[in-house]
Scaffold this active site. Structure first.
Site, PDB file in Angstrom:
ATOM      1  N   ALA A   1     -35.171  17.673  16.315  1.00  0.00           N
ATOM      2  CA  ALA A   1     -35.905  17.631  17.606  1.00  0.00           C
ATOM      3  C   ALA A   1     -34.567  15.901  17.183  1.00  0.00           C
ATOM      4  O   ALA A   1     -34.947  15.320  15.761  1.00  0.00           O
ATOM      5  CB  ALA A   1     -36.616  17.040  17.887  1.00  0.00           C
TER       6      ALA A   1
ATOM      7  N   CYS B   1     -42.766  24.289  15.706  1.00  0.00           N
ATOM      8  CA  CYS B   1     -43.238  22.963  15.353  1.00  0.00           C
ATOM      9  C   CYS B   1     -44.757  22.478  15.541  1.00  0.00           C
ATOM     10  O   CYS B   1     -45.180  22.476  15.969  1.00  0.00           O
ATOM     11  CB  CYS B   1     -42.939  22.400  16.968  1.00  0.00           C
ATOM     12  SG  CYS B   1     -43.282  20.683  16.785  1.00  0.00           S
TER      13      CYS B   1
ATOM     14  N   ASN C   1     -35.161  30.208   5.810  1.00  0.00           N
ATOM     15  CA  ASN C   1     -35.316  28.054   6.351  1.00  0.00           C
ATOM     16  C   ASN C   1     -36.665  27.994   5.342  1.00  0.00           C
ATOM     17  O   ASN C   1     -36.860  28.253   5.369  1.00  0.00           O
ATOM     18  CB  ASN C   1     -35.724  28.193   7.473  1.00  0.00           C
ATOM     19  CG  ASN C   1     -35.703  26.471   7.876  1.00  0.00           C
ATOM     20  OD1 ASN C   1     -36.400  26.410   8.575  1.00  0.00           O
ATOM     21  ND2 ASN C   1     -34.516  26.487   7.930  1.00  0.00           N
TER      22      ASN C   1
ATOM     23  N   ASP D   1     -35.633  24.043   2.756  1.00  0.00           N
ATOM     24  CA  ASP D   1     -35.216  24.025   1.157  1.00  0.00           C
ATOM     25  C   ASP D   1     -33.822  24.580   1.050  1.00  0.00           C
ATOM     26  O   ASP D   1     -33.666  23.738  -0.463  1.00  0.00           O
ATOM     27  CB  ASP D   1     -36.437  23.752   0.315  1.00  0.00           C
ATOM     28  CG  ASP D   1     -37.216  23.397   0.530  1.00  0.00           C
ATOM     29  OD1 ASP D   1     -37.945  22.707   1.567  1.00  0.00           O
ATOM     30  OD2 ASP D   1     -38.707  23.127  -0.076  1.00  0.00           O
TER      31      ASP D   1
HETATM   32  C1  LIG Z   1     -36.019  15.252  11.827  1.00  0.00           C
HETATM   33  C2  LIG Z   1     -36.439  16.892  12.519  1.00  0.00           C
HETATM   34  C3  LIG Z   1     -36.432  17.550  13.773  1.00  0.00           C
HETATM   35  C4  LIG Z   1     -37.223  18.798  14.154  1.00  0.00           C
HETATM   36  N1  LIG Z   1     -37.215  19.580  14.839  1.00  0.00           N
HETATM   37  C5  LIG Z   1     -37.219  20.751  14.761  1.00  0.00           C
HETATM   38  C6  LIG Z   1     -37.479  21.573  16.343  1.00  0.00           C
HETATM   39  O1  LIG Z   1     -36.988  21.086  17.135  1.00  0.00           O
HETATM   40  N2  LIG Z   1     -37.238  22.811  16.634  1.00  0.00           N
HETATM   41  C7  LIG Z   1     -38.021  23.687  15.018  1.00  0.00           C
HETATM   42  O2  LIG Z   1     -38.086  24.768  15.399  1.00  0.00           O
HETATM   43  N3  LIG Z   1     -37.721  23.143  14.355  1.00  0.00           N
HETATM   44  C8  LIG Z   1     -37.902  21.651  13.587  1.00  0.00           C
HETATM   45  N4  LIG Z   1     -37.553  20.795  12.449  1.00  0.00           N
HETATM   46  C9  LIG Z   1     -37.963  21.924  11.013  1.00  0.00           C
HETATM   47  C10 LIG Z   1     -36.500  22.653  10.916  1.00  0.00           C
HETATM   48  O3  LIG Z   1     -35.970  23.366  12.110  1.00  0.00           O
HETATM   49  C11 LIG Z   1     -36.161  23.517   9.877  1.00  0.00           C
HETATM   50  O4  LIG Z   1     -37.257  24.263   9.495  1.00  0.00           O
HETATM   51  C12 LIG Z   1     -37.307  22.487   8.808  1.00  0.00           C
HETATM   52  O5  LIG Z   1     -36.363  20.773   8.262  1.00  0.00           O
HETATM   53  C13 LIG Z   1     -37.158  23.145   7.544  1.00  0.00           C
HETATM   54  O6  LIG Z   1     -35.819  23.438   6.775  1.00  0.00           O
HETATM   55  P1  LIG Z   1     -34.764  22.725   5.857  1.00  0.00           P
HETATM   56  O7  LIG Z   1     -35.752  22.426   4.325  1.00  0.00           O
HETATM   57  O8  LIG Z   1     -33.335  23.450   5.869  1.00  0.00           O
HETATM   58  O9  LIG Z   1     -34.635  21.139   6.453  1.00  0.00           O
HETATM   59  C14 LIG Z   1     -37.260  19.835  12.671  1.00  0.00           C
HETATM   60  C15 LIG Z   1     -36.812  19.220  11.140  1.00  0.00           C
HETATM   61  C16 LIG Z   1     -36.794  17.569  11.441  1.00  0.00           C
HETATM   62  C17 LIG Z   1     -36.147  17.123  10.296  1.00  0.00           C
END
Ligand SMILES: Cc1cc2nc3c(=O)[nH]c(=O)nc-3n(C[C@H](O)[C@H](O)[C@H](O)COP(=O)(O)O)c2cc1C
Length: 325
Positions: free
Chosen positions: A25, A108, A208, A210
């Site tokens: 988001a 979420c 998904n 990290d």
């Molecule tokens: C700023 C931000 C916004 C996010 N918005 C969403 C979203 O709109 N929908 C969703 O399913 N996950 C959302 N997430 C979660 C990410 O899709 C992801 O699952 C989470 O960051 C873990 O992955 P990563 O370790 O690669 O960041 C958001 C994460 C962040 C940091």
């Protein structure tokens, strides 16, 4: 190393690489999605869209639906808490946009969302997951996917929730290795992802959490057994990570990290794309929150971040960046 077919299928949609840009988001609008796509993301996912926003023709929500012709295949993620609303919204997406895939947000963690029975709230009841997926797939010709967390407060329903979605007809499942309660704390629960990966046999499973390097992606694919990796926060610092991961799985070679100046180039290009999408004033304001990710790890980053956080124009950002080039 595992040599993989670079492409995989989500329903009838061919995804050209085993890398997915996570929905974020405020981040994964078409400006950033096209950047991720140019760096090789196999699939990009729009920031979550409110089912209610679509229902009430909310102007801001409708603006968020902008898709660039260079970003296919792409997916639109919906959040909502009831079957009728999500069905209507999915039908709207299918009929009024060129999205290839619809995704439902079941991860979420924020209060505003879960108090409306949406997001991670779904994780409390596998029967509800089964029902909602059945209902939404009944109105779709394009594939439906779900993105979930490992659970609400613990991981005890992770496999059951995933199997419920699979049995009800999703075309792929993504799972973030944290519970709702964890928010973004702690580390990714690889053990649970491995259990889910083993249990899910009919559809692609996308891991998904990290993934910050080729090594993390390699671990997810080779040890956890996922079909593709979804990258979120690391892509905000380094969208080139998609090229690095794809290249590794296609050739076995590891590419060097991008020099810092190249990251600055990407950041400025990102700002330019945001200006095209939203106009300079909004773009610069949003960029204030995005720039620190590109600047992470630089010496003197705090001072630069401070300066960018006060910038009012593209010209000002360019001047600030020129001091560290
Ligand atoms: C700023 C931000 C916004 C996010 N918005 C969403 C979203 O709109 N929908 C969703 O399913 N996950 C959302 N997430 C979660 C990410 O899709 C992801 O699952 C989470 O960051 C873990 O992955 P990563 O370790 O690669 O960041 C958001 C994460 C962040 C940091």
């Amino acid at each position: 190393m595992t040599k993989l077919n670079s492409s995989f299928m989500i329903g009838n949609v061919e995804i050209p690489h085993r890398t997915v840009l996570a929905p974020m988001a405020g981040v994964t609008n078409s400006a950033f999605r096209t950047i991720a796509k140019e760096f090789g993301a196999g699939l990009v996912v729009m920031e979550m869209i409110s089912e209610k926003g679509l229902l009430y023709n909310n102007e801001k929500t409708l603006h968020m639906l902008h898709i660039d012709e260079n970003e296919f295949p792409m997916s639109i993620q919906l959040f909502g808490g009831d079957a009728e609303g999500l069905k209507r919204a999915a039908d709207f997406i299918q009929s009024n946009t060129k999205a290839n895939i619809v995704d439902i947000n079941m991860g979420c963690p924020v209060n505003k969302v879960v108090k409306n029975e949406a997001g991670a709230k779904w994780l409390k009841d596998p029967d509800k997951i089964y029902h909602i997926v059945k209902e939404v797939t009944s109105v779709l010709d394009i594939p439906l996917t779900v993105k979930m967390r490992t659970g609400w407060s613990d991981n005890s329903l992770a496999v059951e929730n995933a199997l419920a979605a699979e049995a009800a007809g999703v075309s792929a499942l993504a799972m973030h290795g944290r519970t709702r309660e964890q928010m973004y704390t702690g580390t990714c629960d690889h053990e649970t992802l491995a259990k889910v990966s083993k249990a899910i046999t009919k559809i692609p499973f996308i891991g998904n959490g990290d993934v910050r390097s080729v090594h993390d992606a390699k671990y997810m694919i080779e040890e956890i057994g996922v079909d593709a990796v979804m990258v979120g926060r690391a892509a905000m610092n380094n969208p080139y990570i998609f090229t690095q991961i794809n290249h590794y799985f296609e050739t076995g070679e590891e590419l060097p990290e991008l020099p810092f100046v190249k990251k600055l180039d990407i950041a400025e290009d990102h700002l330019k794309r945001l200006v095209n999408l939203k106009g300079e004033s909004i773009a610069v304001r949003e960029f204030r929150g995005l720039a620190p990710h590109y600047l992470r790890g630089t010496s003197g980053a705090a001072k630069i971040r401070g300066a960018v956080s006060r910038a009012e124009s593209v010209q000002e950002v360019a001047e600030i960046f020129s001091t560290i080039r």
